[in-house]
Design an enzyme around this catalytic site. Structure first.
Site, PDB file in Angstrom:
ATOM      1  CB  THR A  37      -0.872  -0.055   1.295  1.00  0.00           C
ATOM      2  OG1 THR A  37       0.005  -0.477   2.521  1.00  0.00           O
ATOM      3  CG2 THR A  37      -2.127  -1.014   1.219  1.00  0.00           C
ATOM      4  CG  PHE A  54      -6.331   5.483   4.720  1.00  0.00           C
ATOM      5  CD1 PHE A  54      -5.296   4.811   4.795  1.00  0.00           C
ATOM      6  CD2 PHE A  54      -6.209   6.539   4.344  1.00  0.00           C
ATOM      7  CE1 PHE A  54      -4.012   5.306   4.614  1.00  0.00           C
ATOM      8  CE2 PHE A  54      -5.037   7.519   3.885  1.00  0.00           C
ATOM      9  CZ  PHE A  54      -3.718   6.637   4.236  1.00  0.00           C
ATOM     10  CB  CYS A  95      -6.254   1.991   7.236  1.00  0.00           C
ATOM     11  SG  CYS A  95      -4.616   1.664   7.073  1.00  0.00           S
TER      12      CYS A  95
HETATM   13  C1  HEM Z   1      -0.940   4.033   1.878  1.00  0.00           C
HETATM   14  C2  HEM Z   1      -1.064   3.184   2.865  1.00  0.00           C
HETATM   15  C3  HEM Z   1      -2.321   2.198   3.131  1.00  0.00           C
HETATM   16  C4  HEM Z   1      -3.666   2.218   2.493  1.00  0.00           C
HETATM   17  C5  HEM Z   1      -3.901   2.997   1.207  1.00  0.00           C
HETATM   18  C6  HEM Z   1      -4.297   1.663   3.309  1.00  0.00           C
HETATM   19  C7  HEM Z   1      -5.725   0.937   3.111  1.00  0.00           C
HETATM   20  C8  HEM Z   1      -6.356   0.414   3.847  1.00  0.00           C
HETATM   21  C9  HEM Z   1      -7.798  -0.011   3.578  1.00  0.00           C
HETATM   22  C10 HEM Z   1      -8.610   0.714   2.417  1.00  0.00           C
HETATM   23  C11 HEM Z   1      -8.070  -0.672   4.428  1.00  0.00           C
HETATM   24  C12 HEM Z   1      -9.683  -1.327   4.657  1.00  0.00           C
HETATM   25  C13 HEM Z   1      -9.745  -2.808   4.189  1.00  0.00           C
HETATM   26  C14 HEM Z   1     -11.071  -3.318   3.893  1.00  0.00           C
HETATM   27  O1  HEM Z   1     -12.093  -2.688   4.277  1.00  0.00           O
HETATM   28  O2  HEM Z   1     -10.931  -4.532   3.654  1.00  0.00           O
HETATM   29  C15 HEM Z   1      -7.218  -1.129   5.574  1.00  0.00           C
HETATM   30  C16 HEM Z   1      -7.040  -1.639   6.357  1.00  0.00           C
HETATM   31  C17 HEM Z   1      -6.012  -2.123   7.401  1.00  0.00           C
HETATM   32  N1  HEM Z   1      -4.880  -1.553   6.948  1.00  0.00           N
HETATM   33 FE1  HEM Z   1      -4.222  -0.221   5.746  1.00  0.00          FE
HETATM   34  N2  HEM Z   1      -3.742   0.981   4.287  1.00  0.00           N
HETATM   35  C18 HEM Z   1      -2.317   1.693   4.188  1.00  0.00           C
HETATM   36  C19 HEM Z   1      -1.360   0.989   5.195  1.00  0.00           C
HETATM   37  C20 HEM Z   1      -1.229   0.443   6.093  1.00  0.00           C
HETATM   38  C21 HEM Z   1      -0.128   0.230   7.065  1.00  0.00           C
HETATM   39  C22 HEM Z   1       1.333   0.861   6.910  1.00  0.00           C
HETATM   40  C23 HEM Z   1      -0.657  -0.902   7.746  1.00  0.00           C
HETATM   41  C24 HEM Z   1       0.264  -1.429   8.956  1.00  0.00           C
HETATM   42  C25 HEM Z   1       1.230  -0.789   9.761  1.00  0.00           C
HETATM   43  C26 HEM Z   1      -1.912  -1.003   7.440  1.00  0.00           C
HETATM   44  C27 HEM Z   1      -2.746  -2.136   8.461  1.00  0.00           C
HETATM   45  C28 HEM Z   1      -3.840  -2.246   7.963  1.00  0.00           C
HETATM   46  C29 HEM Z   1      -4.915  -3.113   8.799  1.00  0.00           C
HETATM   47  C30 HEM Z   1      -4.325  -4.164   9.995  1.00  0.00           C
HETATM   48  C31 HEM Z   1      -6.113  -3.254   8.336  1.00  0.00           C
HETATM   49  C32 HEM Z   1      -7.447  -3.866   9.036  1.00  0.00           C
HETATM   50  C33 HEM Z   1      -8.059  -3.225   9.998  1.00  0.00           C
HETATM   51  C34 HEM Z   1      -9.277  -3.842  10.744  1.00  0.00           C
HETATM   52  O3  HEM Z   1      -9.704  -4.315   9.715  1.00  0.00           O
HETATM   53  O4  HEM Z   1      -9.245  -3.926  11.753  1.00  0.00           O
HETATM   54  N3  HEM Z   1      -2.372  -0.337   6.579  1.00  0.00           N
HETATM   55  N4  HEM Z   1      -6.054  -0.224   4.933  1.00  0.00           N
END
Ligand code: HEM
Ligand SMILES: Cc1cc2nc3c(=O)[nH]c(=O)nc-3n(C[C@H](O)[C@H](O)[C@H](O)COP(=O)(O)OP(=O)(O)OC[C@H]3O[C@@H](n4cnc5c(N)ncnc54)[C@H](O)[C@@H]3O)c2cc1C
Ligand SMILES: Cc1cc2nc3c(=O)[nH]c(=O)nc-3n(C[C@H](O)[C@H](O)[C@H](O)COP(=O)(O)O)c2cc1C
Length: 1070
Positions: free
Chosen positions: A271, A398, A405
């Site tokens: 990401t 996000f 996220c």
């Molecule tokens: C530009 C960077 C990032 C983008 C665009 C992004 C985008 C997203 C999106 C759209 C989701 C929701 C997914 C869904 O609904 O299925 C998500 C969930 C998540 N992201 Fe990110 N993310 C980024 C960076 C990160 C980073 C750096 C981490 C960890 C350090 C991370 C950890 C997570 C986790 C653990 C979830 C699940 C949260 C949950 O369901 O409780 N993400 N992210």
């Protein structure tokens, strides 16, 4: 009842459906094209499965309503990767128990204060990328997606679990990264392939299993190592190992922790790296954007190393980031499903459990929201209030709601730091100016075949390594004990309550409670839910709370429900006197500060008496911490007056003792990362009577939470020698007890606005021995008698400035002492003195010996002053260090050394070290590290130390002790050169002579891929280079070399340049 209509559906093949419409490498292209044709919603089918995609902001609004829809992990790509990540955050089914436990434990660890605390670690990894690009040189076409993947991978691994993946030092793709890549590709394939086809692919399936095994093995190893050696590092892994769910009291199992770690690596690398790569593309394709961005970076951060304070001062960059995310959301879709059958868009029936794809990128280009130019890249639409004015949920890169996220702040800070530093350092251009954006797609998207050139900027002197690294804010350590009571019968009662998930409100609340006794209050401190429906009325009630998606934090929900539910008719809170402060983030445009506002308004509407207007701080904006300080400074006078409290004259009133003074000097001098370490040992290494400077060995206990790698530096904030301070007092006729108060209309590194002891001031805040500048001398001339000896002498110094002042290092103090008739005031003298600097020392130990202790090997500078042989010159820091005794406390900070000046990740790689005098320091750390590795049975490559000193008896540092023992253990071969006892070093006088003498060993090590290091004076570095060049010239002539000839290496200079680029690192001091 709405009239139902079928969801539009592009025609497809029987059973196979639309499979041939999609390019597996870039399915978004077709999805976009269908969106243009079929509008806001349509379905596709594959092998009998239906996929509904939502492209309009209006329909998405419905899907993002968490009362009707929730995230779906059933029958889609996310379910496929559960075999690896199980019920960890990203892939947990809706409502799965472990999601709640992990979410509540981890949200604080991803909060603003924690993420700011990771700033320096992020910088550490980023410097590896910068050095790599610098080494590539301007002619190398860089694949940014590839290197940003390394960056994002290493950053998340290091910040989350203190594990260095060392992707920048690994040839090709590191095994873990390769395993994850192939696992994700196969998972993606499986999600769109019928199960029997997958079943048939035996070899692929075996590889899939093997990839998982590799990843699990690393995760298990990290967890086991941490359990065995907990250390002091407070990272996400510690939060998971030690955290307890505040709601259920449960902890996470080791298996779940491993799955979370792999989740962070998966979710956090593709990401962020895609995000940075797209940003590069947009910036380099839009010269005006490039120019504005660079101007902003230069104006705000300039030549300095970026600091946390800068993050909120880059509005244009923020707009560029938001706009990139709008057009290219690296997770281009996420999936939700209705709790019950639902009608959406007024006429489309969607069934409970059906997967609905929220098409983020199309929603982001909805012309209804973003206008006719929605397809264009225009950062301006994301700033000056326009972002805030967007309709709800129009910008959702996000994700949404509680499953949004968790790593958003992490990714944002990482990307902003990277972008700023890269644009400080390099000029960029597209390798192919005609490049048209193409997409590579797995679970996320990235640009395909994008290549760029990076040329170090010639118009700046920005340098990664040596600039200070103060971090404005340290994460709050641990959690406050709830219901802490500070008892003192004379103090008035006061109650501080907080609602906090990620710790900032809790931190502010703690600060208020700490400060209370000084203002005549004894404070209780607790969560809002701990009020148990009884809001105290015997003193002021101060509430500090945040909002999450417009809802209360986890520990404030019952309170909010209670105050909303109580009937207001009889003014139930009329006895309550209160003030509210809110933490929020304007990115949540429509629910910004919702809960603080609600609490404030509800209490007032139900009779409570507001003591002070609600205060607010924006975690994403400028001055988050300052906003609280301002509000607090208004709060206390109101409370003191309203409750008749008596502000205490005794600062230790109550039980709270404020011990902040020792670190204050560091922050005043803008060395905010410096903390107090403790001296454990200080011993002389050289024999008395040794020629040259005395060398000492110092051992320190590091401040809590500080960690290092062998080869890193320890920055020391010293104090001036007592004798120098005495000279100042004598010249200005002051007694050591004299106190002064400094005020200044401009920013200064002097302590202002409070009385300060004059000896402390001259001891700790200013340099006394730096050479006077020309301006200083001009100023002294203006203060000297208009004619006469002093005037003439000073004029002559100005004329002969370089040889007479600079080279002799005549200080202002020396001049005002020599010419007593200069009429100079203390304040003018002070303005002429530079701020006290930190000095860096190579750490001479390895964390494998002890991660909480460091040693230094120093030369003590103490000799006749160059400008006056009667005066003793004492190096500030080395004299200070020499004077320390066990138990003394010292301001220190670990600073990373250049990426190349670390041991290779693989201990089997041979190492050759060249050093003299105290230049042995980092080499000692390297040898100690290899000795520890060997002791645990690891294969350690041949390690040779070429070391120069005067004689084996007097100054062969560590010669009798560790060196002899490491030689005996087979860890190292030592090749000394004793300049005053050449008969004891095979006739060799200097290091370079010994190198030539032992050239065969050097050549052999080179052929075995050894890494080479030099540390010491410039003389040693020059000598070593000359010796190596002579060996190289012979090598180039030899047949051995011509057999493996690299066509780019024609001369010894080419050879040396290649060596420096790839395998040689030097640290020169003195
Ligand atoms: C530009 C960077 C990032 C983008 C665009 C992004 C985008 C997203 C999106 C759209 C989701 C929701 C997914 C869904 O609904 O299925 C998500 C969930 C998540 N992201 Fe990110 N993310 C980024 C960076 C990160 C980073 C750096 C981490 C960890 C350090 C991370 C950890 C997570 C986790 C653990 C979830 C699940 C949260 C949950 O369901 O409780 N993400 N992210
Ligand atoms: C990356 C790095 C790593 C280092 N590692 C080590 C290490 O491991 N061990 C170690 O001992 N040092 C190390 N140093 C050097 C160390 O940082 C200090 O520079 C050194 O200890 C001198 O600092 P000081 O405060 O004692 O002297 P200062 O007060 O800073 O005085 C030094 C200055 O005084 C000048 N000077 C020298 N002699 C005289 C004289 N007779 N009269 C007047 N002026 C004079 C010098 O030209 C120099 O400019 C390292 C430096 C760097 C940059
Ligand atoms: C998932 C998430 C949702 C958020 N929602 C809101 C919101 O709706 N309104 C708001 O003002 N701030 C919102 N914020 C910002 C937080 O309130 C802000 O970071 C605050 O400082 C957190 O305080 P705490 O550290 O005490 O929990 C949100 C932050 C996160 C991570």
């Amino acid at each position: 009842m709405a009239t139902l209509a079928p969801i539009p559906h592009p025609p497809g093949w029987p059973w196979l459906g639309n499979i041939f419409d999609l390019d597996p490498e870039d399915s978004l292209k077709a999805i976009d094209a269908f969106a243009k044709q079929y509008g806001g919603i349509y379905t596709l089918t594959f092998f009998g499965n239906t996929l509904t995609i939502i492209n309009s902001h209006a329909i998405a609004q419905e899907l993002l309503d968490e009362r009707r829809f929730h995230k779906s992990v059933v029958n889609n790509a996310l379910e496929t990767i559960r075999c690896l990540t199980g019920d960890a955050l990203f892939t947990a089914y809706h409502g799965e128990e472990n999601w709640g436990i992990a979410h509540r434990i981890l949200v604080p660890a991803f909060g603003p204060a924690s993420i700011l605390g990771m700033f320096d670690d992020m910088y550490d990894i980023l410097s590896q990328l910068v050095l790599k690009w610098e080494r590539f040189g301007p002619k190398h076409a860089i694949d940014p997606a590839d290197d940003f993947t390394r960056l994002a991978f290493d950053t998340i691994a290091y910040c989350a679990m203190s594990h260095r993946l060392n992707s920048f030092y690994t040839e090709g793709v590191p095994p873990f990264v390769a395993a994850m890549g192939s696992f994700l590709r196969e998972s993606d394939g499986r999600a769109s392939r019928p199960w029997f086809l997958t079943w048939l692919m035996r070899a692929r399936n075996a590889k899939y299993e093997e990839d998982q095994r590799k990843m699990n093995e690393l995760a298990r190893q990290i967890v086991e190592e941490r359990r065995a050696n907990p250390g002091t590092r407070k990272d996400l892994l510690t939060a998971m190992l030690e955290g307890r769910d505040p709601q259920t009291g449960k902890t996470l199992t080791d298996e779940n922790i491993m799955q979370q770690m792999i989740t962070f690596l998966i979710a956090g690398h593709e990401t962020t790296s895609g995000f940075l790569s797209f940003m590069m593309f947009y910036i380099l394709s839009n010269p005006d954007v490039y120019a504005k961005l660079r101007a902003e970076v230069d104006a705000v951060v300039g030549q300095e190393r970026m600091r946390p304070e800068h993050l909120s001062r880059l509005p244009y960059m923020t707009a560029v980031m938001r706009e990139t995310m709008r057009l290219k959301s690296t997770i281009p879709m996420f999936i939700v499903t209705p709790f019950e059958d639902e009608v959406i868009g007024g006429k489309y029936l969607v069934k409970k459990g059906e997967n609905l794809f929220v098409g983020v990128m199309n929603i982001h280009r909805d012309k209804e929201v973003y206008g006719e130019d929605a397809e264009e890249f225009k950062p301006e639409r994301m700033m000056d209030g326009k972002f805030e004015a967007l309709p709800p949920k129009a910008w959702i890169p996000f994700g949404n709601g509680q499953r949004a996220c968790i790593g958003r702040a992490f990714a944002w800070q990482e990307a902003q730091l990277a972008l700023t530093t890269l644009f400080q350092k390099f000029d960029f251009r597209l390798a192919d100016p005609e490049y048209k954006l193409q997409i590579n797609q797995t679970l996320t998207i990235k640009p395909k075949n994008l290549r760029i050139y990076a040329t170090p900027r010639k118009d700046t002197t920005f340098n990664l390594g040596l600039a200070p690294t103060p971090s404005a804010v340290r994460p709050s350590k641990g959690t406050v004990p709830v219901e802490t009571v500070v008892v003192d019968s004379k103090l008035k009662p006061m109650h501080v309550f907080f609602g906090s998930n990620t710790g900032s409100c809790e931190m502010f609340a703690q600060r208020l409670a700490n400060d209370a006794p000084a203002y005549g209050f004894r404070a209780t401190l607790g969560t809002l839910d701990s009020t148990k429906s009884e809001i105290p009325s015997d003193g002021p009630v101060v509430i500090i709370t945040a909002s999450f998606e417009g809802e209360p934090p986890d520990n404030a929900g019952q309170f909010v429900k209670y105050i909303e539910g109580v009937p207001g008719a009889n003014a139930p809170f009329s006895d309550v006197r209160y003030a509210v402060f809110g933490c929020g983030n304007r990115d949540w445009v429509h629910t910004y500060q919702r809960i603080p506002k609600l609490v404030d308004a509800t209490l007032a509407s139900k009779g409570a008496q507001r003591l002070l207007e609600r205060g607010e701080a924006d975690a994403g904006g400028e001055g988050f911490f300052e906003s609280f300080d301002d509000w607090e400074s208004k709060l206390w006078p109101v409370l003191v007056e309203t409750f008749g409290a008596v502000a205490s004259k005794d600062p230790t009133a109550g039980l709270d003792v404020n011990m902040s003074a020792p670190t204050k000097r560091a922050s005043t001098l803008r060395q905010e990362d410096a903390q107090l370490g403790t001296v454990l040992e200080n011993k002389l290494l050289t024999k008395p009577g040794a020629i040259g400077s005395a060398k000492r060995h110092l051992e320190f206990k590091l401040p809590e939470g500080m960690s290092y790698r062998s080869g890193d530096y320890l920055a020391i904030l010293p104090t001036n020698p007592v004798s120098s301070v005495r000279r100042v007092l004598a010249r200005f006729n002051l007694t050591p007890e004299q106190e002064i108060t400094i005020s200044s209309s401009t920013p200064t590194t002097l302590p202002v606005g409070q009385p300060v002891n004059i000896s402390d001031l001259f001891s700790g805040y200013v340099e006394l021995a730096q050479p006077a500048t020309r301006k200083n001398i001009e100023a002294l001339i203006r203060r000297a008698p208009e004619t006469g000896k002093t005037h003439d002498a000073l004029l002559q110094l100005l004329v002969d400035y370089v040889p007479a002042v600079l080279e002799k290092r005549l200080s202002v103090l020396h001049l005002v002492e020599t010419y007593q008739d200069i009429d100079i005031t203390l304040s003018v003298f002070l303005t002429m003195l530079p701020a006290m600097r930190v000095r860096q020392y190579s750490i001479s130990s390895s964390p494998l010996w002890d991660p909480t202790r460091v040693t230094l090997t120093i030369g003590v500078l103490r000799e006749a002053a160059l400008g006056d042989s009667q005066e003793l010159f004492q190096g500030v820091a080395s004299s200070y260090l020499a004077s320390l005794a066990p138990g003394d406390r010292v301001q220190m900070a670990v600073r990373p050394s250049a990426a190349a000046f670390h041991l290779p990740a693989d201990p089997a790689i041979p190492v050759v070290m060249f050093a003299s005098g105290s230049g042995i320091a980092p080499m000692r750390g390297f040898m100690q590290e290899r000795a520890a590795q060997k002791a645990t049975g690891r294969e350690v490559g041949k390690t040779i130390l070429f070391y120069g000193c005067r004689s084996p008896e007097y100054d062969f540092l560590y010669g009798d002790a560790e060196l002899a023992s490491w030689v005996a253990q087979g860890v190292v071969e030592v090749r000394p050169a004793f300049s005053r006892a050449t008969e004891r070093s095979e006739g060799c006088r200097y290091v370079q002579d010994r190198v030539l003498h032992d050239r065969e060993d050097v050549i052999e090590a080179f052929c075995r891929n050894a890494k080479f290091y030099t540390c010491g004076s410039i003389r040693v570095a020059v000598g070593v280079k000359a010796a190596c060049m002579s060996i190289i010239e012979d090598l180039l002539k030899s047949e051995a070399h011509s057999n493996e000839h690299d066509p780019n290496v024609k001369t010894a200079d080419d050879f040396w340049a290649k060596l420096v680029n790839e395998r040689y690192a030097a640290d020169i001091f003195g």
